[in-house]
Design a protein around this motif. Sequence first.
Motif, PDB file in Angstrom:
ATOM      1  N   VAL A  65       1.200  -0.895  -0.529  1.00  0.00           N
ATOM      2  CA  VAL A  65       0.163   0.066   0.336  1.00  0.00           C
ATOM      3  C   VAL A  65       0.724   1.839   0.148  1.00  0.00           C
ATOM      4  CG1 VAL A  65      -1.901   1.133   1.239  1.00  0.00           C
ATOM      5  CG2 VAL A  65      -1.805  -1.064   1.280  1.00  0.00           C
ATOM      6  N   PRO A  66       0.477   1.754  -1.023  1.00  0.00           N
ATOM      7  CA  PRO A  66       1.988   3.454  -1.133  1.00  0.00           C
ATOM      8  C   PRO A  66       0.820   4.555  -0.012  1.00  0.00           C
ATOM      9  CG  PRO A  66      -0.486   3.872  -3.087  1.00  0.00           C
ATOM     10  CD  PRO A  66      -0.292   2.091  -2.119  1.00  0.00           C
ATOM     11  N   LEU A  73      -2.987   3.185   6.572  1.00  0.00           N
ATOM     12  CA  LEU A  73      -2.707   1.781   5.865  1.00  0.00           C
ATOM     13  C   LEU A  73      -4.278   1.023   6.240  1.00  0.00           C
ATOM     14  CD1 LEU A  73      -0.481  -0.047   4.563  1.00  0.00           C
ATOM     15  CD2 LEU A  73       0.451  -0.325   6.705  1.00  0.00           C
ATOM     16  N   LEU A  74      -4.170   0.915   7.121  1.00  0.00           N
ATOM     17  CA  LEU A  74      -5.882   0.406   7.958  1.00  0.00           C
ATOM     18  C   LEU A  74      -7.010   0.269   7.383  1.00  0.00           C
ATOM     19  CD1 LEU A  74      -4.973  -0.265  11.750  1.00  0.00           C
ATOM     20  CD2 LEU A  74      -4.536  -1.633  10.550  1.00  0.00           C
ATOM     21  N   ALA A  80      -7.052  -3.040  -1.016  1.00  0.00           N
ATOM     22  CA  ALA A  80      -5.693  -3.558  -1.645  1.00  0.00           C
ATOM     23  C   ALA A  80      -6.133  -5.514  -1.336  1.00  0.00           C
ATOM     24  CB  ALA A  80      -4.323  -3.154  -1.276  1.00  0.00           C
ATOM     25  N   MET A  81      -6.376  -5.924  -1.284  1.00  0.00           N
ATOM     26  CA  MET A  81      -6.977  -7.456  -0.846  1.00  0.00           C
ATOM     27  C   MET A  81      -7.441  -7.958  -1.489  1.00  0.00           C
ATOM     28  SD  MET A  81      -4.551  -8.032   2.882  1.00  0.00           S
ATOM     29  CE  MET A  81      -4.503  -9.789   2.675  1.00  0.00           C
ATOM     30  N   GLU A  82      -8.280  -6.876  -1.755  1.00  0.00           N
ATOM     31  CA  GLU A  82      -9.919  -7.908  -2.360  1.00  0.00           C
ATOM     32  C   GLU A  82      -9.605  -8.661  -2.932  1.00  0.00           C
ATOM     33  OE1 GLU A  82     -14.241  -5.893  -2.651  1.00  0.00           O
ATOM     34  OE2 GLU A  82     -13.024  -4.627  -3.223  1.00  0.00           O
ATOM     35  N   ASP A  83      -9.343  -8.568  -3.951  1.00  0.00           N
ATOM     36  CA  ASP A  83      -8.575  -9.205  -5.703  1.00  0.00           C
ATOM     37  C   ASP A  83      -8.184 -10.897  -4.602  1.00  0.00           C
ATOM     38  OD1 ASP A  83      -9.491  -7.896  -6.380  1.00  0.00           O
ATOM     39  OD2 ASP A  83      -8.073  -6.961  -7.999  1.00  0.00           O
ATOM     40  N   GLN A  84      -7.569 -10.698  -3.575  1.00  0.00           N
ATOM     41  CA  GLN A  84      -7.273 -12.043  -2.902  1.00  0.00           C
ATOM     42  C   GLN A  84      -7.858 -13.046  -2.028  1.00  0.00           C
ATOM     43  OE1 GLN A  84      -3.309 -11.312  -1.363  1.00  0.00           O
ATOM     44  NE2 GLN A  84      -2.537  -9.532  -2.111  1.00  0.00           N
ATOM     45  N   LEU A  85      -9.218 -12.403  -2.095  1.00  0.00           N
ATOM     46  CA  LEU A  85      -9.824 -12.920  -0.807  1.00  0.00           C
ATOM     47  C   LEU A  85     -11.033 -13.480  -1.434  1.00  0.00           C
ATOM     48  CD1 LEU A  85      -9.327 -10.227   1.526  1.00  0.00           C
ATOM     49  CD2 LEU A  85      -8.077 -12.459   1.567  1.00  0.00           C
ATOM     50  N   ARG A  99       6.153  -4.545   7.590  1.00  0.00           N
ATOM     51  CA  ARG A  99       7.118  -3.854   6.699  1.00  0.00           C
ATOM     52  C   ARG A  99       8.277  -4.956   6.890  1.00  0.00           C
ATOM     53  NH1 ARG A  99       7.142   2.268   4.543  1.00  0.00           N
ATOM     54  NH2 ARG A  99       6.931   1.320   1.990  1.00  0.00           N
ATOM     55  N   ASP A 100       8.218  -5.483   4.963  1.00  0.00           N
ATOM     56  CA  ASP A 100       9.940  -6.494   4.935  1.00  0.00           C
ATOM     57  C   ASP A 100      10.903  -5.207   4.349  1.00  0.00           C
ATOM     58  OD1 ASP A 100       8.847  -6.087   2.706  1.00  0.00           O
ATOM     59  OD2 ASP A 100       8.251  -8.193   2.750  1.00  0.00           O
ATOM     60  N   THR A 101      12.259  -5.524   4.255  1.00  0.00           N
ATOM     61  CA  THR A 101      13.290  -4.939   3.763  1.00  0.00           C
ATOM     62  C   THR A 101      12.596  -4.212   1.978  1.00  0.00           C
ATOM     63  OG1 THR A 101      13.734  -7.168   2.978  1.00  0.00           O
ATOM     64  CG2 THR A 101      14.843  -5.611   4.625  1.00  0.00           C
ATOM     65  N   GLU A 102      11.523  -5.617   1.365  1.00  0.00           N
ATOM     66  CA  GLU A 102      11.058  -4.321  -0.283  1.00  0.00           C
ATOM     67  C   GLU A 102       9.478  -4.212   0.015  1.00  0.00           C
ATOM     68  OE1 GLU A 102      10.292  -8.479  -1.591  1.00  0.00           O
ATOM     69  OE2 GLU A 102      12.240  -9.871  -1.838  1.00  0.00           O
ATOM     70  N   GLY A 103       9.080  -3.661   1.428  1.00  0.00           N
ATOM     71  CA  GLY A 103       7.848  -2.139   1.163  1.00  0.00           C
ATOM     72  C   GLY A 103       6.967  -3.225   1.736  1.00  0.00           C
ATOM     73  N   ALA A 104       6.431  -4.515   1.713  1.00  0.00           N
ATOM     74  CA  ALA A 104       6.044  -5.194   1.654  1.00  0.00           C
ATOM     75  C   ALA A 104       5.277  -5.066   2.552  1.00  0.00           C
ATOM     76  CB  ALA A 104       5.793  -6.839   1.009  1.00  0.00           C
ATOM     77  N   TRP A 105       3.954  -5.326   3.577  1.00  0.00           N
ATOM     78  CA  TRP A 105       3.809  -5.219   5.177  1.00  0.00           C
ATOM     79  C   TRP A 105       2.860  -6.648   5.036  1.00  0.00           C
ATOM     80  CZ3 TRP A 105       4.314  -1.527   8.664  1.00  0.00           C
ATOM     81  CH2 TRP A 105       4.204   0.177   7.855  1.00  0.00           C
ATOM     82  N   GLY A 106       3.101  -7.611   6.099  1.00  0.00           N
ATOM     83  CA  GLY A 106       2.355  -8.576   6.878  1.00  0.00           C
ATOM     84  C   GLY A 106       1.573  -7.711   7.285  1.00  0.00           C
TER      85      GLY A 106
END
Length: 407
Positions: A65-66, A73-74, A80-85, A99-106
């Motif tokens: 999420v940018p 973000l919340l 942002a995840m609607e297509d995955q669910l 947030r990981d080193t690549e910018g993705a949030w767990g």
Amino acid sequence: MAERLILFLGDDPDGPLHWLQLDQAERVLERGVLVGDEALPAELTASPATGLAAGTRVLLAKARVPTRSRQKLLQALPYAMEDQLADDVDTLHFALGQRDTEGAWGVAVVERDWLDRWQQRLAELGITLQRLIPETLCLPLASDHWCALLHAGQAVVRTGQQAGFAADHETLAVLLDAALEEAGEDAPQEIRLLHAGALPEDLDDTALPLQPEALQAPRDWLAAHSRDPHAINLLQGDYANNRIDRSLLRPWAAVAALFVAWMVLLSGSLVLEQRQLRAELAALDAAVLETLREVFPQATDVRQARDRLQTRLGQLEAGDGPDHGDGLLETLRLIGPILRQDEAITLSGMSWRGGNLEIELQGDSLQQIDRLSRQLNAANGISAEVRSASSGNEAVQGRLLVRRSSS
């Protein structure tokens, strides 16, 4: 580290509720299972409680999420995840991880209905969870292997710091191969396989070697590994628990104790300093009174004379008179010794105006007043003249004007 209560929130909120109590060394003190409306022993409900959510009920994913604003973000996560669910995002609860080193949030996703039903049951038992984490994230994390746990007909696999999945025994091999293919170059070298019973036969065909380890009590093992700091706490947003986790405050207890001790010492120092200042003020006050007695030994009320003198000095410092108080003090210093010489004369009042000191005296005779005037005139730095003198029935009243001379 206090004793902890671990609750296993299974797939069915109406099913058995397994629980453990751990001591400070993470050893099991007591264990049990509640069925239906059975209640925990009353003394256990006071222990800090951690819930382990069934891996089959929690989806662990990543989202990009940018925005760096946690609030935005919340709000954006569900869309942002609607297509995955597969489910409607309004029926799901989203908990944010790191947030990981690549910018993705767990992200951890769980059904609201399942969570609501468990919270209602725990509330009826008088239990408030401090943390609720997926059991998947209780598995140990290593850089060279993944860890899987098989128990109670289910399998949970941890593939990363905030990543993993759950499966039944029949689909575990297929999902493992899919996860290894997705990992690509980041795939581990082997899979550590913890199990409490027989292993599924089709696991032999897995792309990576397996390192099986038998466990006697899987729940005990999960509970002992439930302190992972990277585990996502599901109690966020609408489900946030506002009670303070005392275990989080404990590392600061020593700092707080030092702060309190410092405040006590500071307060004591201030009290001692205040007492010292009061003593110095009292000594100064006594010195002023003693000086007044030396200058005016005949005065009957030295404190009143001091007050009058201070009042007058205040007026002079405010601009009443050209000398601003310095001339008065010097004049008093010069005439003081002369006034002390004649004990028969009593000072009854004085006033200061325009650099002139007018003193009111009482004596036994007019000659005493005249003699005092001559003594003052004979002294260096001052001059005096009798302004008035009158004889009463019992004493003679005199008024002298004293000023500092230029010589």
